[in-house]
Design a protein around this motif. Sequence first.
Motif, PDB file in Angstrom:
ATOM      1  N   THR A 191       0.836  -1.195   0.000  1.00 10.19           N
ATOM      2  CA  THR A 191       0.000   0.000   0.000  1.00 10.19           C
ATOM      3  C   THR A 191       0.871   1.244   0.000  1.00 10.19           C
ATOM      4  OG1 THR A 191      -1.924   1.030   1.053  1.00 10.19           O
ATOM      5  CG2 THR A 191      -0.232   0.195   2.515  1.00 10.19           C
ATOM      6  N   ASN A 192       0.273   2.359  -0.286  1.00  9.29           N
ATOM      7  CA  ASN A 192       0.939   3.647  -0.304  1.00  9.29           C
ATOM      8  C   ASN A 192       1.164   4.122   1.134  1.00  9.29           C
ATOM      9  OD1 ASN A 192       0.758   6.677  -0.091  1.00  9.29           O
ATOM     10  ND2 ASN A 192       0.855   6.491  -2.326  1.00  9.29           N
ATOM     11  N   PRO A 193       2.384   4.540   1.490  1.00 13.19           N
ATOM     12  CA  PRO A 193       2.667   4.962   2.867  1.00 13.19           C
ATOM     13  C   PRO A 193       1.788   6.117   3.348  1.00 13.19           C
ATOM     14  CG  PRO A 193       4.699   4.777   1.627  1.00 13.19           C
ATOM     15  CD  PRO A 193       3.582   4.581   0.658  1.00 13.19           C
ATOM     16  N   LYS A 194       1.521   7.071   2.469  1.00 10.78           N
ATOM     17  CA  LYS A 194       0.680   8.209   2.863  1.00 10.78           C
ATOM     18  C   LYS A 194      -0.745   7.741   3.165  1.00 10.78           C
ATOM     19  CE  LYS A 194      -0.822  12.729   1.787  1.00 10.78           C
ATOM     20  NZ  LYS A 194      -1.025  13.848   1.084  1.00 10.78           N
ATOM     21  N   GLU A 195      -1.276   6.864   2.327  1.00 10.72           N
ATOM     22  CA  GLU A 195      -2.624   6.339   2.563  1.00 10.72           C
ATOM     23  C   GLU A 195      -2.667   5.532   3.864  1.00 10.72           C
ATOM     24  OE1 GLU A 195      -3.797   4.147  -0.914  1.00 10.72           O
ATOM     25  OE2 GLU A 195      -3.687   5.940  -2.182  1.00 10.72           O
ATOM     26  N   LEU A 196      -1.629   4.752   4.116  1.00  8.49           N
ATOM     27  CA  LEU A 196      -1.579   3.976   5.350  1.00  8.49           C
ATOM     28  C   LEU A 196      -1.509   4.913   6.552  1.00  8.49           C
ATOM     29  CD1 LEU A 196      -1.449   1.378   6.934  1.00  8.49           C
ATOM     30  CD2 LEU A 196       1.023   1.312   6.511  1.00  8.49           C
ATOM     31  N   ALA A 197      -0.697   5.948   6.469  1.00 11.67           N
ATOM     32  CA  ALA A 197      -0.590   6.914   7.571  1.00 11.67           C
ATOM     33  C   ALA A 197      -1.954   7.542   7.859  1.00 11.67           C
ATOM     34  CB  ALA A 197       0.436   7.986   7.238  1.00 11.67           C
ATOM     35  N   GLU A 198      -2.692   7.877   6.810  1.00 13.66           N
ATOM     36  CA  GLU A 198      -4.022   8.462   6.988  1.00 13.66           C
ATOM     37  C   GLU A 198      -4.973   7.469   7.663  1.00 13.66           C
ATOM     38  OE1 GLU A 198      -4.978   9.744   3.023  1.00 13.66           O
ATOM     39  OE2 GLU A 198      -3.628  11.468   3.158  1.00 13.66           O
ATOM     40  N   LYS A 199      -4.889   6.208   7.283  1.00 16.65           N
ATOM     41  CA  LYS A 199      -5.724   5.184   7.914  1.00 16.65           C
ATOM     42  C   LYS A 199      -5.371   5.022   9.389  1.00 16.65           C
ATOM     43  CE  LYS A 199      -6.557   2.469   3.738  1.00 16.65           C
ATOM     44  NZ  LYS A 199      -6.319   1.190   3.060  1.00 16.65           N
ATOM     45  N   ILE A 200      -4.083   5.067   9.694  1.00 21.65           N
ATOM     46  CA  ILE A 200      -3.643   4.954  11.095  1.00 21.65           C
ATOM     47  C   ILE A 200      -4.199   6.114  11.909  1.00 21.65           C
ATOM     48  CG2 ILE A 200      -1.639   5.018  12.633  1.00 21.65           C
ATOM     49  CD1 ILE A 200      -0.093   3.519  10.362  1.00 21.65           C
ATOM     50  N   VAL A 201      -4.124   7.320  11.365  1.00 19.87           N
ATOM     51  CA  VAL A 201      -4.638   8.501  12.064  1.00 19.87           C
ATOM     52  C   VAL A 201      -6.140   8.364  12.311  1.00 19.87           C
ATOM     53  CG1 VAL A 201      -5.086  10.984  11.829  1.00 19.87           C
ATOM     54  CG2 VAL A 201      -2.840  10.065  11.262  1.00 19.87           C
ATOM     55  N   ILE A 202      -6.870   7.894  11.319  1.00 27.22           N
ATOM     56  CA  ILE A 202      -8.324   7.704  11.484  1.00 27.22           C
ATOM     57  C   ILE A 202      -8.602   6.695  12.588  1.00 27.22           C
ATOM     58  CG2 ILE A 202     -10.397   6.766  10.382  1.00 27.22           C
ATOM     59  CD1 ILE A 202      -9.302   8.054   7.739  1.00 27.22           C
ATOM     60  N   GLU A 203      -7.874   5.591  12.566  1.00 28.56           N
ATOM     61  CA  GLU A 203      -8.069   4.572  13.618  1.00 28.56           C
ATOM     62  C   GLU A 203      -7.694   5.103  14.994  1.00 28.56           C
ATOM     63  OE1 GLU A 203      -9.554   1.584  13.615  1.00 28.56           O
ATOM     64  OE2 GLU A 203     -10.069   2.056  11.560  1.00 28.56           O
ATOM     65  N   MET A 204      -6.625   5.885  15.078  1.00 19.39           N
ATOM     66  CA  MET A 204      -6.218   6.449  16.360  1.00 19.39           C
ATOM     67  C   MET A 204      -7.285   7.395  16.893  1.00 19.39           C
ATOM     68  SD  MET A 204      -2.138   7.068  15.771  1.00 19.39           S
ATOM     69  CE  MET A 204      -1.916   7.955  17.293  1.00 19.39           C
ATOM     70  N   SER A 205      -7.944   8.123  16.009  1.00 20.83           N
ATOM     71  CA  SER A 205      -8.978   9.072  16.462  1.00 20.83           C
ATOM     72  C   SER A 205     -10.216   8.352  16.979  1.00 20.83           C
ATOM     73  CB  SER A 205      -9.354  10.036  15.332  1.00 20.83           C
ATOM     74  OG  SER A 205     -10.074   9.351  14.317  1.00 20.83           O
ATOM     75  N   ARG A 206     -10.392   7.095  16.597  1.00 19.29           N
ATOM     76  CA  ARG A 206     -11.535   6.296  17.068  1.00 19.29           C
ATOM     77  C   ARG A 206     -11.285   5.651  18.422  1.00 19.29           C
ATOM     78  NH1 ARG A 206     -12.790   3.174  11.410  1.00 19.29           N
ATOM     79  NH2 ARG A 206     -13.571   5.005  10.299  1.00 19.29           N
ATOM     80  N   LEU A 207     -10.032   5.618  18.851  1.00 21.25           N
ATOM     81  CA  LEU A 207      -9.679   4.947  20.107  1.00 21.25           C
ATOM     82  C   LEU A 207      -9.896   5.836  21.308  1.00 21.25           C
ATOM     83  CD1 LEU A 207      -6.436   3.197  18.866  1.00 21.25           C
ATOM     84  CD2 LEU A 207      -8.639   2.125  19.258  1.00 21.25           C
TER      85      LEU A 207
END
Length: 66
Positions: free
Chosen positions: A50-66
């Motif tokens: 996967t694209n690192p930028k897209e993965l970073a964005e997904k990580i940020v979204i998941e972190m905001s849900r925690l």
Amino acid sequence: METDIKKLINDALENLNIEVSGITVEHPADLSMGDYSTNVAMAVAKGIGTNPKELAEKIVIEMSRL
């Protein structure tokens, strides 16, 4: 604080079904870039195709849900 950040990143990656060990969190040399940084998205992206930028964005979204 560093331990809390690592846990958040680990939990976010678990939610994305990505297994990683040894997350590195550090203070960036240029503090205008923030208080902490990690290269986890760059380190993991190629291995999961996967694209690192897209993965970073997904990580940020998941972190905001925690």
